[in-house]
Scaffold this motif. Structure first.
Motif, PDB file in Angstrom:
ATOM      1  N   ASN A  54      -2.155   3.349   9.036  1.00  0.00           N
ATOM      2  CA  ASN A  54      -1.302   3.045   7.993  1.00  0.00           C
ATOM      3  C   ASN A  54      -0.420   2.344   8.218  1.00  0.00           C
ATOM      4  OD1 ASN A  54      -0.794   3.082   5.068  1.00  0.00           O
ATOM      5  ND2 ASN A  54       1.197   4.705   4.970  1.00  0.00           N
TER       6      ASN A  54
ATOM      7  N   TYR B  53       2.418   5.309   0.627  1.00  0.00           N
ATOM      8  CA  TYR B  53       2.822   6.116   2.604  1.00  0.00           C
ATOM      9  C   TYR B  53       1.631   7.433   2.439  1.00  0.00           C
ATOM     10  CZ  TYR B  53       5.363   2.221   3.083  1.00  0.00           C
ATOM     11  OH  TYR B  53       6.143   0.611   3.452  1.00  0.00           O
ATOM     12  N   ARG B  54       0.658   7.994   1.472  1.00  0.00           N
ATOM     13  CA  ARG B  54       0.231   9.037   1.481  1.00  0.00           C
ATOM     14  C   ARG B  54      -0.484   9.389   2.810  1.00  0.00           C
ATOM     15  NH1 ARG B  54      -3.454   7.947  -2.893  1.00  0.00           N
ATOM     16  NH2 ARG B  54      -4.069   6.458  -2.628  1.00  0.00           N
ATOM     17  N   GLU B  55      -0.946   7.761   3.367  1.00  0.00           N
ATOM     18  CA  GLU B  55      -1.501   8.153   5.264  1.00  0.00           C
ATOM     19  C   GLU B  55      -0.520   8.588   6.114  1.00  0.00           C
ATOM     20  OE1 GLU B  55      -2.453   6.053   3.397  1.00  0.00           O
ATOM     21  OE2 GLU B  55      -4.651   6.058   2.642  1.00  0.00           O
ATOM     22  N   MET B  56      -0.040   8.510   5.877  1.00  0.00           N
ATOM     23  CA  MET B  56       1.711   7.931   6.476  1.00  0.00           C
ATOM     24  C   MET B  56       2.121   9.455   6.438  1.00  0.00           C
ATOM     25  SD  MET B  56       4.810   5.415   7.157  1.00  0.00           S
ATOM     26  CE  MET B  56       3.679   4.345   7.308  1.00  0.00           C
TER      27      MET B  56
ATOM     28  N   PHE C 245       2.432   9.281  -3.051  1.00  0.00           N
ATOM     29  CA  PHE C 245       2.043  10.618  -2.748  1.00  0.00           C
ATOM     30  C   PHE C 245       1.158  11.025  -4.087  1.00  0.00           C
ATOM     31  CE2 PHE C 245      -0.271  12.345   0.856  1.00  0.00           C
ATOM     32  CZ  PHE C 245      -0.248  13.821  -0.164  1.00  0.00           C
TER      33      PHE C 245
ATOM     34  N   LEU D 297      -3.508   8.324  12.466  1.00  0.00           N
ATOM     35  CA  LEU D 297      -3.783   8.130  10.529  1.00  0.00           C
ATOM     36  C   LEU D 297      -2.011   6.976  10.320  1.00  0.00           C
ATOM     37  CD1 LEU D 297      -3.994  11.235   9.011  1.00  0.00           C
ATOM     38  CD2 LEU D 297      -5.300   8.961   8.236  1.00  0.00           C
TER      39      LEU D 297
ATOM     40  N   GLY E 253      -3.397  12.458  14.073  1.00  0.00           N
ATOM     41  CA  GLY E 253      -1.745  12.576  13.022  1.00  0.00           C
ATOM     42  C   GLY E 253      -1.028  10.718  13.399  1.00  0.00           C
TER      43      GLY E 253
ATOM     44  N   ASN F 167      -0.366  -1.838   5.398  1.00  0.00           N
ATOM     45  CA  ASN F 167       0.588  -2.162   4.936  1.00  0.00           C
ATOM     46  C   ASN F 167       1.793  -3.461   5.851  1.00  0.00           C
ATOM     47  OD1 ASN F 167       1.195   0.350   3.381  1.00  0.00           O
ATOM     48  ND2 ASN F 167       2.478   1.155   4.360  1.00  0.00           N
TER      49      ASN F 167
ATOM     50  N   LYS G 276       0.492  -1.098   0.241  1.00  0.00           N
ATOM     51  CA  LYS G 276      -0.001   0.275   0.141  1.00  0.00           C
ATOM     52  C   LYS G 276       0.792   1.339   0.078  1.00  0.00           C
ATOM     53  CE  LYS G 276      -3.643   2.106   2.510  1.00  0.00           C
ATOM     54  NZ  LYS G 276      -4.557   2.051   3.419  1.00  0.00           N
TER      55      LYS G 276
ATOM     56  N   SER H  47       0.310  12.137   5.092  1.00  0.00           N
ATOM     57  CA  SER H  47      -0.125  12.926   5.808  1.00  0.00           C
ATOM     58  C   SER H  47      -0.059  13.044   7.625  1.00  0.00           C
ATOM     59  CB  SER H  47      -1.435  12.240   5.515  1.00  0.00           C
ATOM     60  OG  SER H  47      -1.762  12.767   3.841  1.00  0.00           O
ATOM     61  N   GLY H  48      -0.103  11.950   8.021  1.00  0.00           N
ATOM     62  CA  GLY H  48      -0.374  12.395   9.330  1.00  0.00           C
ATOM     63  C   GLY H  48       1.065  12.352  10.085  1.00  0.00           C
TER      64      GLY H  48
END
Length: 160
Positions: A59, A4-7, A78, A55, A52, A63, A2, A9-10
């Motif tokens: 993630n 890492y955009r959530e990571m 991202f 998130l 944060g 993952n 997956k 962002s967090g």
């Protein structure tokens, strides 16, 4: 695996929360109550940090569960449009903070809310008159709530 955009962002949210929390130490207190003007920003900074971290942890779990799966079709961790939107939001908030003292809470908050709603709405669903009305009413209600009910002084700027 997956993306890492959530990571990311967090991580941005946690860093922003840390900066916000550090900035609360320079907030001047104008009231004699036990809860000062720095209470709400500190509380919001803690809530942002918790969200944060949620998130990031979510993630990491996703993952770990999807370790054997293929990476997304784009291959980018991202998306470019998402990165530009995050940068625009951060820039917009920094401009809001810069102009808050001089322009005042009502004008600056109305403009900030309008711009934020405009940025986050799909181009086909944008309604400027509705956005302006919501922004002005929200800023006015918030201003009078804080000034009259909580007795917290907010910057009056050029109106005051």
């Amino acid at each position: 695996m997956k993306t890492y955009r959530e990571m990311l962002s967090g991580g941005v949210v946690v860093c922003f929360a840390a900066l916000l929390y550090a900035a609360t130490f320079s907030v001047r207190d104008f009231t004699a109550s036990s809860i000062g003007a720095d209470f709400l920003p500190r509380m919001m900074a803690v809530i942002l940090a918790v969200l944060g971290l949620a998130l990031i942890c979510g993630n990491l779990r996703a993952n770990a569960a999807a370790a054997g799966k293929e990476e997304g079709a784009s291959g980018r961790p991202f998306p470019v449009s998402g990165a530009l939107l995050v940068a625009a939001n951060i820039l917009l908030f920094c401009l809001y903070l810069y102009f808050l003292e001089d322009m005042g809470f009502l004008i600056c908050t109305s403009a900030y809310l309008f711009a934020q709603i405009w940025l986050l709405t799909a181009p086909s669903r944008r309604r400027p008159l509705l956005f302006a009305t919501v922004s002005v009413v929200t800023a006015a209600v918030t201003y009078y709530l804080f000034v009259l009910v909580f007795q917290v002084m907010l910057p009056a700027g050029i109106l005051g």
